[in-house]
Write a protein that holds these residues in place. Sequence first.
Motif, PDB file in Angstrom:
ATOM      1  N   LEU A   1      44.330  38.164  33.152  1.00 47.17           N
ATOM      2  CA  LEU A   1      43.636  38.639  31.957  1.00 47.17           C
ATOM      3  C   LEU A   1      42.157  38.681  32.292  1.00 47.17           C
ATOM      4  N   PHE A   2      41.548  39.861  32.237  1.00 45.42           N
ATOM      5  CA  PHE A   2      40.113  39.949  32.471  1.00 45.42           C
ATOM      6  C   PHE A   2      39.582  41.228  31.842  1.00 45.42           C
ATOM      7  N   GLN A   3      38.248  41.345  31.823  1.00 43.55           N
ATOM      8  CA  GLN A   3      37.607  42.479  31.159  1.00 43.55           C
ATOM      9  C   GLN A   3      36.591  43.122  32.091  1.00 43.55           C
ATOM     10  N   ASN A   4      36.531  44.456  32.076  1.00 46.14           N
ATOM     11  CA  ASN A   4      35.480  45.175  32.766  1.00 46.14           C
ATOM     12  C   ASN A   4      35.173  46.463  31.997  1.00 46.14           C
ATOM     13  N   ARG A   5      34.244  47.247  32.520  1.00 44.55           N
ATOM     14  CA  ARG A   5      33.838  48.477  31.833  1.00 44.55           C
ATOM     15  C   ARG A   5      34.265  49.693  32.643  1.00 44.55           C
ATOM     16  N   TYR A   6      34.788  50.703  31.926  1.00 43.49           N
ATOM     17  CA  TYR A   6      35.299  51.901  32.579  1.00 43.49           C
ATOM     18  C   TYR A   6      34.476  53.120  32.196  1.00 43.49           C
ATOM     19  N   LEU A   7      34.275  53.995  33.189  1.00 40.75           N
ATOM     20  CA  LEU A   7      33.486  55.204  33.006  1.00 40.75           C
ATOM     21  C   LEU A   7      34.281  56.261  32.241  1.00 40.75           C
ATOM     22  N   CYS A   8      33.661  56.804  31.192  1.00 46.02           N
ATOM     23  CA  CYS A   8      34.251  57.928  30.452  1.00 46.02           C
ATOM     24  C   CYS A   8      33.737  59.247  31.031  1.00 46.02           C
ATOM     25  N   LYS A   9      34.412  60.310  30.707  1.00 47.80           N
ATOM     26  CA  LYS A   9      34.031  61.613  31.245  1.00 47.80           C
ATOM     27  C   LYS A   9      32.665  62.047  30.722  1.00 47.80           C
ATOM     28  N   ASP A  10      32.239  61.541  29.542  1.00 42.87           N
ATOM     29  CA  ASP A  10      30.929  61.914  28.994  1.00 42.87           C
ATOM     30  C   ASP A  10      29.795  61.072  29.577  1.00 42.87           C
ATOM     31  N   GLY A  11      30.111  60.193  30.550  1.00 43.49           N
ATOM     32  CA  GLY A  11      29.085  59.398  31.218  1.00 43.49           C
ATOM     33  C   GLY A  11      28.857  58.024  30.626  1.00 43.49           C
ATOM     34  N   THR A  12      29.461  57.713  29.485  1.00 42.77           N
ATOM     35  CA  THR A  12      29.332  56.398  28.881  1.00 42.77           C
ATOM     36  C   THR A  12      30.371  55.454  29.486  1.00 42.77           C
ATOM     37  N   TYR A  13      30.211  54.159  29.194  1.00 40.93           N
ATOM     38  CA  TYR A  13      31.168  53.152  29.655  1.00 40.93           C
ATOM     39  C   TYR A  13      31.792  52.462  28.451  1.00 40.93           C
ATOM     40  N   ARG A  14      33.059  52.156  28.580  1.00 41.74           N
ATOM     41  CA  ARG A  14      33.759  51.450  27.515  1.00 41.74           C
ATOM     42  C   ARG A  14      34.351  50.152  28.054  1.00 41.74           C
ATOM     43  N   PRO A  15      34.192  49.040  27.305  1.00 41.83           N
ATOM     44  CA  PRO A  15      34.778  47.764  27.755  1.00 41.83           C
ATOM     45  C   PRO A  15      36.296  47.791  27.599  1.00 41.83           C
ATOM     46  N   ILE A  16      36.988  47.413  28.658  1.00 39.73           N
ATOM     47  CA  ILE A  16      38.449  47.428  28.677  1.00 39.73           C
ATOM     48  C   ILE A  16      38.955  46.022  28.976  1.00 39.73           C
ATOM     49  N   LEU A  17      39.875  45.552  28.153  1.00 38.25           N
ATOM     50  CA  LEU A  17      40.500  44.238  28.360  1.00 38.25           C
ATOM     51  C   LEU A  17      41.874  44.447  28.978  1.00 38.25           C
ATOM     52  N   TRP A  18      42.099  43.820  30.131  1.00 38.84           N
ATOM     53  CA  TRP A  18      43.322  44.018  30.910  1.00 38.84           C
ATOM     54  C   TRP A  18      44.250  42.820  30.800  1.00 38.84           C
ATOM     55  N   ARG A  19      45.533  43.124  30.630  1.00 39.82           N
ATOM     56  CA  ARG A  19      46.575  42.102  30.679  1.00 39.82           C
ATOM     57  C   ARG A  19      47.704  42.647  31.545  1.00 39.82           C
ATOM     58  N   GLY A  20      48.341  41.784  32.311  1.00 40.55           N
ATOM     59  CA  GLY A  20      49.448  42.284  33.103  1.00 40.55           C
ATOM     60  C   GLY A  20      49.895  41.312  34.171  1.00 40.55           C
ATOM     61  N   PHE A  21      50.652  41.833  35.118  1.00 43.29           N
ATOM     62  CA  PHE A  21      51.131  40.999  36.219  1.00 43.29           C
ATOM     63  C   PHE A  21      51.231  41.854  37.476  1.00 43.29           C
ATOM     64  N   THR A  22      51.357  41.180  38.597  1.00 43.54           N
ATOM     65  CA  THR A  22      51.446  41.870  39.869  1.00 43.54           C
ATOM     66  C   THR A  22      52.766  41.532  40.549  1.00 43.54           C
ATOM     67  N   SER A  23      53.275  42.463  41.318  1.00 42.90           N
ATOM     68  CA  SER A  23      54.521  42.248  42.058  1.00 42.90           C
ATOM     69  C   SER A  23      54.273  42.526  43.537  1.00 42.90           C
ATOM     70  N   ALA A  24      54.390  41.479  44.334  1.00 39.85           N
ATOM     71  CA  ALA A  24      54.205  41.653  45.778  1.00 39.85           C
ATOM     72  C   ALA A  24      55.344  42.474  46.380  1.00 39.85           C
ATOM     73  N   ASP A  25      56.523  42.376  45.792  1.00 42.35           N
ATOM     74  CA  ASP A  25      57.671  43.121  46.322  1.00 42.35           C
ATOM     75  C   ASP A  25      57.457  44.624  46.198  1.00 42.35           C
ATOM     76  N   SER A  26      56.973  45.062  45.036  1.00 45.74           N
ATOM     77  CA  SER A  26      56.769  46.495  44.825  1.00 45.74           C
ATOM     78  C   SER A  26      55.364  46.954  45.215  1.00 45.74           C
ATOM     79  N   GLN A  27      54.477  45.975  45.537  1.00 38.10           N
ATOM     80  CA  GLN A  27      53.099  46.305  45.914  1.00 38.10           C
ATOM     81  C   GLN A  27      52.375  47.037  44.773  1.00 38.10           C
ATOM     82  N   ARG A  28      52.588  46.557  43.550  1.00 34.56           N
ATOM     83  CA  ARG A  28      52.002  47.233  42.396  1.00 34.56           C
ATOM     84  C   ARG A  28      51.532  46.235  41.339  1.00 34.56           C
ATOM     85  N   TYR A  29      50.558  46.710  40.546  1.00 31.14           N
ATOM     86  CA  TYR A  29      50.106  45.979  39.372  1.00 31.14           C
ATOM     87  C   TYR A  29      50.658  46.687  38.134  1.00 31.14           C
TER      88      TYR A  29
END
Length: 264
Positions: free
Chosen positions: A107-135
């Motif tokens: 769980l963490f937060q960062n800012r993502y670039l929008c196409k209009d040049g602004t940034y929006r704060p995004i809160l991420w939740r999830g899990f990772t799988s080493a077997d599938s090599q994916r988040y």
Amino acid sequence: MRERDKPDGQAAQLPREIELARRSKLEAGTEVSADELRTLVELSSDLVAITGYDGYFKLLNMAWETTLGYSRDELRSKPFMDFVHPDDRDKTVYMVNRLLPGVPQFLFQNRYLCKDGTYRPILWRGFTSADSQRYYTVAREVSKEQEADERRNMLDVICEQSRDAIVVGSVDGTITEWTGAAERLFGYSRDEVVGESMTRFLSRDDGRATHLLDLPAPPADADRVRAFFLHRNGTRVPVLVAAAPVGNADMPVSGVIATISLAC
């Protein structure tokens, strides 16, 4: 009983029994098809994504287009890090590297670039799988109110994990907050302490009961002042206290926050 030891016909019946059970579950509505799951993902207002360990998005739902303004093809054409705010990239790299050894959830937060040049704060939740090599992630844009709530939640976690007791009081000396460390150090639960006067527990070196704001200033070579705190077992425990008023030049003092540790 091993498969080869079963009577003739019993082993052959098992696949059919399993198939009948699967069909009965499907008919009863306890299973959904892959198409139904894809529809739910596509309709979600959350940002659903599957990202490879190579740094590229593999799957994105429609919410990404409506939130950031890019098409999904545009988002998949570049490493996801290209869309992260430059000031947040070190933090994001740290989180990604921390996940690779096998941390299952994050769980963490960062800012993502929008196409209009602004940034929006995004809160991420999830899990990772080493077997599938994916988040596998579900994210959402964070409003200012949500961002403030998340900040308060993080502060709550920090306070609870602190080895020192963190105590908050009102101007009149009433205890309003009592952390888990305070409970561990002094034996009182939060319900036993909140609403009580600090003078019931805190006293100076000379034995006089005192509020946090009435403690003397610490010595010139220290940032804390010696005092005593009444433990639940009835003993007076020597402590070191750092107390600061809540407020500033533009706002009158509304309370006090203190960090209390056991004196060596």
